[in-house]
Each structure stands twice: as structure tokens, then as C-alpha cells.
Design an enzyme around this catalytic site. Structure first.
Site, PDB file in Angstrom:
ATOM      1  N   GLU A  96       1.193  -1.210  -0.015  1.00  0.00           N
ATOM      2  CA  GLU A  96      -0.095   0.415   0.116  1.00  0.00           C
ATOM      3  C   GLU A  96       0.452   1.240  -0.253  1.00  0.00           C
ATOM      4  OE1 GLU A  96      -2.803   0.147  -0.723  1.00  0.00           O
ATOM      5  OE2 GLU A  96      -4.063  -1.720   0.024  1.00  0.00           O
ATOM      6  N   SER A 153     -25.330 -25.157  55.033  1.00  0.00           N
ATOM      7  CA  SER A 153     -24.083 -25.165  56.401  1.00  0.00           C
ATOM      8  C   SER A 153     -23.263 -24.512  55.404  1.00  0.00           C
ATOM      9  CB  SER A 153     -23.942 -26.622  55.956  1.00  0.00           C
ATOM     10  OG  SER A 153     -25.038 -27.470  56.173  1.00  0.00           O
TER      11      SER A 153
END
Length: 693
Positions: free
Chosen positions: A85, A345
């Protein structure tokens, strides 16, 4: 004549140039200021502690735009991008004169546009100000904006704009979104073919979408590879190998790790587009798989929640809110880790911790496990049997109900809830504003799994409950000003007892301290365990609170807890034993600690003596003993009432036993909070909390 013509031509040329320059100047000054706002918009992205994507969210009509910088992409991708590019990106100032000249020459000689001459900076300018027209004016605008960008930003910043904004077809923008969608991975590690494909697509994003037009995408990729060979970036053999790799023909799903936490944090921080969490993506993924496998074995409509906490920092390393976020039949969208549920518990260790701290009991104290009634309330054990006399250690390890309720009756339900809340552990009672009863010992209250994990992490830390942290990039909340739940000795007693609890089937005992809890009606199965460094809390059940017959925590949640610890990838490490602990057998304990007897017969002195009370220091007193000085300082301790001999304890550690007088003295070892207790011959006791300075 020729001179005159030349002079006139020069004058005309100058006027033309001047007019062009004035026109260009007017065009430049007429441009509005570059608006970076739209380009700053992006998807909200949630990262783990190492920067890995946990989850991302679309924005603006469902677009994916994930931020990316030069450090986020493979260097080979950047090299291919420059070669294809913009070869002179590092040198030009936004516009490349050589590229522009080449484009003009090609258009002049061929009569059509061969190359556009746009630099990467000009492409960024076009992406920031998208326009449909393709004209000289549009190209000039891009050139002006490119120069402006080069003056305002560094080259890496400009590349970051491109890496974030480049179109990749459909609703994908940016190399990071494209890499995740097409390859299912971050762009930090790309193959040569993958990098070339990501370079090629933005030139014609819709026409080169590999999921729709794989042949066109393949040809575009191959052209990028051929250009790389021409520029000497790669060898011919590398190009041939990259071309042989098939193009991905379907998009993959974006990451969906820790979806409940990601959604929660996104809604809580709408202004932040990048959220970095304390979650470890690898651990999170492993536990999510573990949770799905666990509920598949149990049955339909069952979900699971797992919370992993770093004890030292309070950072949450994994948070599974549901077994499968997308499973409708399991209500996977419900964050069960933040839902208020019964712990069963699993609350018992905190009762024992307070009893140990108050001097009511020691791990080797004998407790009675016999039929007992408290008014209309008569607790029973889960198996509806009784063990007779047992030590506190065995009672907690066996999760016996009757001894736990007996200890809570001595500690006081209101005291338990107050201590939990003051330590930063919110709990809820079934009736708003109601008085807590003894049933809270067996899970008759509500608590979130995250808060339960923090409370157990407090035991591992020696008392202070950490503030859970989910954001790695946010300031942590200090625990200063919050009282520790218990003192270190009492916390260690509980940890030592729980480390000896029987392990689930096919697991090794003695590796972690843990406790299980099954709520009334088999609605919740809870297991929480810890070692020195990590606490893990597990929940199984139906998100709608429905009963699951046979859902026992010991058979379901406990094995899942042990498997979760195995996923940490290290051996469990015991909690460090603090100084001042009392190591003794039942026979060698101080007489008042040998047996907890609520109905013990009183001797003749008990009928004429006043209740045992600590006369000095008073509860809540702040006492200045000058502890910053080197000289030894003593604190006088005075009691009234009760039946001698007396046993004095500080933070659960005896400091004097068998005292016939009601006065003694104690030498503190430093400033801070202290819990003073006195016990008489009949088991009567009193306690005060003081602050020494």
C-alpha cells in the site's frame, strides 16, 4: 518579438499558478476542522488481565470496530501492508509525490486509472471523512487531511487509525475484528497467508469477503504475496506455501468469555470503551467447560456458578455466572454467582470462628450432639442421627447441626450477623427487619456466592475480608475502616479444622480447607474451599430456585470444587499458622474449654454470685498505653461476679488460667484491636473489644 512572447507567457503562467495557489488556499481554509469524534467511536471491548478479548459488543447499527495498535498485530502483516500500500510511509509527510507522479503518468499513457497514488495516511483521512464521490476535489481533500494528520499524530498513531478503521466487509471494521471473525484469533500471531489476506481485503471489502467470495479473496491474497516476493520480503517457496492454504469460507463467533461479568461491567461503565478485568481468560475458559460438563451429568434445568478469588488482592480470577450463557433451558443468562441464595451449612465455619475467638470453645472442646430443644425449635442432623459427645473439630468436619446451633446460641445470632456485616459481608434474612433466629446456623439466611467467597477468603487471610476487585484498570477499594471478621488465631483454627474434612469420592483429603452446604428442600448445593493463595466458591441448582431432589452438595458441588482447584495448575498450600495459637488435646485444655455444657450444674457459689462481667476495660474503650515507646506497658484486667478460678483470654489465646483473684494484668505485643474474654469455673463468660494505641 520572441522575448515579448516569452515574457507574456511567463506572466500568464505566474498568474495561473497564483490563481491555483489562491484557489488551493481558499479550499484549504474552507475545510472545517477535522472531526475525530466519529473515528474515536468503537465497540466496547472487555479484556482479561493479559489483554485477551473476553467479550466485545457491537456499536452503531451492529458494527464491529475493535481498537488495534501497532503492538497488537503481527510484524509480518505490517511489512506486507507497507510493501503493498505505501512503500515510503515512514518517509513522506502524508502525500507521496513519487506515487502521485506515477499515478498521473500511468493515467496519461493508458487513458485510465491504474493506481490511485493514495498513501496510508490519505486512506485514513478518507476513512475518517467517508464520501461517495470519486473526484479530483475529493482526492485533494484527502491530501490536505493527510498532511494535517501527519502534523498532529505520530506514524504509529496513524497506523493505529488504519488498523482500527479499515473496512473488511459486512459489519467488520479494523484488522482485529477481521482476524477474530475470519481466523478466530487475535492478529498478534498470523500466518503469512492470513496476513496477506488481511492486507488485501480493505481495497475492495465487499467484493473480497472470504465468506462470500472466496475465489476473489484468494486471488487478491495471492497478488499481495506476489508483490512481497517482488520487494524481496519473502521467498518464492514461502509464497507457494501460503497460497496452498485454503481461504476461510465462514465467519467465526466472537469470543464470549465471562459474559455475565462483561455485561455487568459494560453497563456500569458506559463511558469506557475498553475494560480490562482481573479475569484470567485461560482459567475462565477451563472452568466454563468444567461447569457445562458438571451440569450435563446432573440433569436438565440445572446451572452452575463458580467464583475464584485471589486472597491477597481480592481480585476475581474467574467468574462463571451460569453453566451456559446461551442455554434457555438452564436460564444461562442469569448470573447465579450474584443471586441471593441459601448457603446451607456453609455458614457454620463462621459460627465456630466466633466461638473460638470468644474463648467459648477450642477445636478440641467437647460438644454435645444430642436431642436438644430451644423453645419450639429442635434442630436435627441431616441423617437424623446423633453422635453423642464429639470435639468441635469433628463436629465441623462432619457438619453436625446440633452442636453448631448450640454454639450459635452462645455466640448469639445477632452477633454473628453484625460481625459479618461489619466485616463487609452482606447477608439477608427471609423477613425484612426480622430478628435472626438459630436457624441461620443451617442456612436460614440469604447470601450471594461472591460474598460467600469473600468471607471465606477472609478466613484464609486471618480475618480481614477482601473487597472483591473485577477491574484491573480501576483503583481498588480499601478495606481500611472495616473490622476483621475474627482474629488470626480463630481464623486459623477454622482453616485447620476444614483442611481435615473428608474429601469427596476419588479426591485426596487434606489438600484444601473446604465446607459444603445443602439448602432446605435441595434447592442449592454449595461448596467453598481455600488454601493460602486462592478461594473458590461453587454453586449448583436451578436458577429459578426450584427444588432438585437428591441434590447433595457433598456429591455434586464438592467434586466440582476439587476439580476447579485442580485447574489452577499448582499444588494447594496450607494457610500459615499464626503465633499465639493453643495446641492442645482435650485433656490438656484449660478446664473451662474442655467441655461446652449449656446445662452444667452450678456449685453452691453460683447461687450467691453475680453474673460474670469484665469490669475493666469497658467494651469499645480506646486505651493509650504508649505502645510506640520501647518500655513495656501492661493493661490491668478486672472482673466482677462469676465463680473462680477464672481464665483470661485475648483473641482466643489464654493469658492466665486458674486465677483465684478477679484482677490480673496483660502485656500487649502491639497496637490494634483486641478481644478480651474471661471464663469462670461454671462456664460463664463475658467479652469486650478494645483498641490499644
Amino acid at each position: 518579438m520572441i522575448r515579448k512572447f516569452s515574457t507574456a507567457a511567463i506572466v500568464c503562467a505566474c498568474m495561473v499558478l497564483l490563481a491555483v495557489g489562491v484557489g488551493l488556499w481558499r479550499f484549504v481554509v474552507s475545510l472545517p476542522e477535522l472531526d475525530l469524534g466519529p473515528s474515536r467511536l468503537q465497540s466496547t471491548i472487555v479484556l482479561d488481565r493479559n489483554g485477551k478479548v473476553l467479550r466485545a459488543f457491537t456499536f452503531d447499527n451492529g458494527r464491529w470496530r475493535l481498537p488495534a495498535t501497532v503492538a497488537d498485530v503481527d510484524p509480518r502483516y505490517l511489512a506486507l501492508l507497507m510493501a503493498y500500500e505505501d512503500r515510503r510511509f515512514a518517509a513522506h509527510a502524508g502525500v507521496d509525490p513519487l506515487a502521485v507522479g506515477r499515478a498521473v503518468l500511468q493515467m496519461t499513457t493508458s487513458g485510465r486509472i491504474i493506481s490511485g497514488g493514495s498513501t496510508l495516511t490519505m486512506q485514513v483521512a478518507r476513512l475518517m471523512e467517508p464520501r461517495t464521490e470519486r473526484s479530483f476535489k475529493a482526492k485533494l481533500r484527502q491530501a490536505v487531511r493527510a498532511i494535517e494528520l501527519e502534523q498532529r499524530f505520530s506514524k504509529d498513531d496513524i497506523l493505529a487509525f488504519y488498523l482500527t478503521l479499515a473496512p473488511y466487509g459486512g459489519n467488520l471494521e479494523g484488522v482485529r475484528a477481521a482476524s477474530l471473525a475470519y481466523f478466530g484469533k487475535e492478529p498478534r500471531r498470523l500466518s503469512l497467508g492470513e496476513a496477506a489476506l488481511l492486507v488485501a481485503i480493505p481495497q475492495s471489502p465487499e467484493a473480497r469477503r472470504p465468506d462470500r467470495f472466496p475465489e476473489k479473496a484468494s486471488k487478491a491474497r495471492d497478488r499481495v504475496l506476489a508483490r512481497a516476493v517482488e520487494r524481496g520480503l519473502i521467498a518464492q517457496a514461502e509464497m507457494d506455501a501460503a497460497r496452498a492454504v485454503p481461504i476461510p469460507m465462514a465467519r467465526q463467533h466472537f469470543p464470549m468469555r465471562a459474559p455475565h461479568v462483561a455485561e455487568f461491567e459494560r453497563l456500569a461503565n458506559l463511558q469506557d470503551r475498553t475494560l480490562r478485568l482481573t479475569i484470567d481468560a485461560g482459567l475462565q475458559a477451563g472452568l466454563e467447560t468444567l461447569a457445562r460438563e458438571a451440569v450435563a451429568r446432573i440433569g436438565p434445568q440445572i446451572s452452575a456458578a463458580i467464583v475464584v478469588v485471589d486472597n491477597a488482592t481480592g481480585e476475581v480470577r474467574a467468574h462463571i455466572g451460569g453453566a451456559d450463557y446461551m442455554a434457555d433451558e438452564r436460564a444461562g443468562w442469569v448470573d447465579a454467582a450474584r443471586a441471593v441464595r441459601s448457603p446451607g451449612s456453609a455458614m457454620k465455619p463462621f459460627i465456630y470462628a466466633l466461638a473460638f475467638e470468644a474463648g467459648l470453645a477450642h477445636p478440641e472442646t467437647i460438644l454435645e450432639d444430642r436431642p436438644t430443644r430451644y423453645g419450639l425449635y429442635a434442630p436435627e442432623n441431616f441423617d437424623q442421627t446423633f453422635q453423642g459427645t464429639v470435639t468441635a473439630r469433628k463436629s465441623l468436619q462432619m457438619s453436625l447441626n446440633v452442636p453448631a446451633v448450640a454454639l450459635l446460641a452462645e455466640v448469639g445470632p445477632s452477633q454473628l450477623l453484625a460481625r459479618l456485616r461489619n466485616a463487609g459481608v452482606p447477608v439477608e434474612l427471609p423477613k425484612e427487619g426480622g430478628e435472626p433466629g438459630l436457624a441461620i446456623a443451617l442456612g436460614g439466611l440469604g447470601i450471594r456466592l461472591t460474598d460467600l467467597a469473600a468471607a471465606y477468603a477472609g478466613l484464609a487471610r486471618g480475618g480481614p475480608v477482601p473487597v472483591l476487585q473485577y477491574r484491573l484498570d480501576a483503583e481498588g477499594t480499601s478495606i481500611n475502616g472495616r473490622a476483621p471478621f475474627v482474629q488470626p488465631v480463630a481464623a486459623w483454627y477454622v482453616a485447620d479444622v476444614l483442611r481435615g474434612a473428608p474429601a469427596p469420592h476419588n479426591s485426596i483429603a487434606g489438600r484444601i480447607a473446604y465446607k459444603t452446604g445443602t439448602s432446605y428442600g435441595y434447592r442449592d448445593a454449595v461448596a467453598v474451599g481455600f488454601d493460602r493463595y486462592t478461594t473458590i466458591a461453587v454453586w449448583l441448582g436451578r436458577p429459578d430456585g426450584g427444588a432438585v431432589p437428591g441434590l447433595l452438595a457433598r456429591n455434586t458441588a464438592a467434586p466440582l470444587l476439587f476439580e476447579a482447584f485442580a485447574r489452577l495448575g499448582r499444588e494447594p498450600v496450607p494457610v500459615i499458622a499464626p503465633a499465639g495459637r493453643l495446641e492442645a488435646t482435650t485433656a490438656t485444655l484449660p478446664p473451662p474449654l474442655r467441655h461446652l455444657r449449656r446445662d452444667a450444674p452450678k456449685n453452691i457459689l453460683a447461687t450467691i454470685s453475680a453474673p460474670l462481667r469484665i469490669a475493666f476495660p469497658p467494651d469499645g474503650a480506646i486505651i493509650d498505653l504508649g505502645l510506640s515507646d520501647d518500655s513495656a506497658q501492661f493493661l490491668a484486667l478486672k472482673a466482677s461476679g462469676g465463680v473462680p478460678p477464672l481464665t483470661w483470654m485475648v483473641n482466643g489465646k489464654p493469658v492466665e488460667q486458674g486465677a483465684l483473684r478477679r484482677e490480673t494484668r496483660w502485656q500487649p505485643d502491639g497496637a490494634g484491636f483486641a478481644r478480651l474474654s474471661v471464663i469462670d469455673a461454671n462456664g460463664g463468660a463475658d467479652h469486650v473489644n478494645v483498641r490499644l494505641q
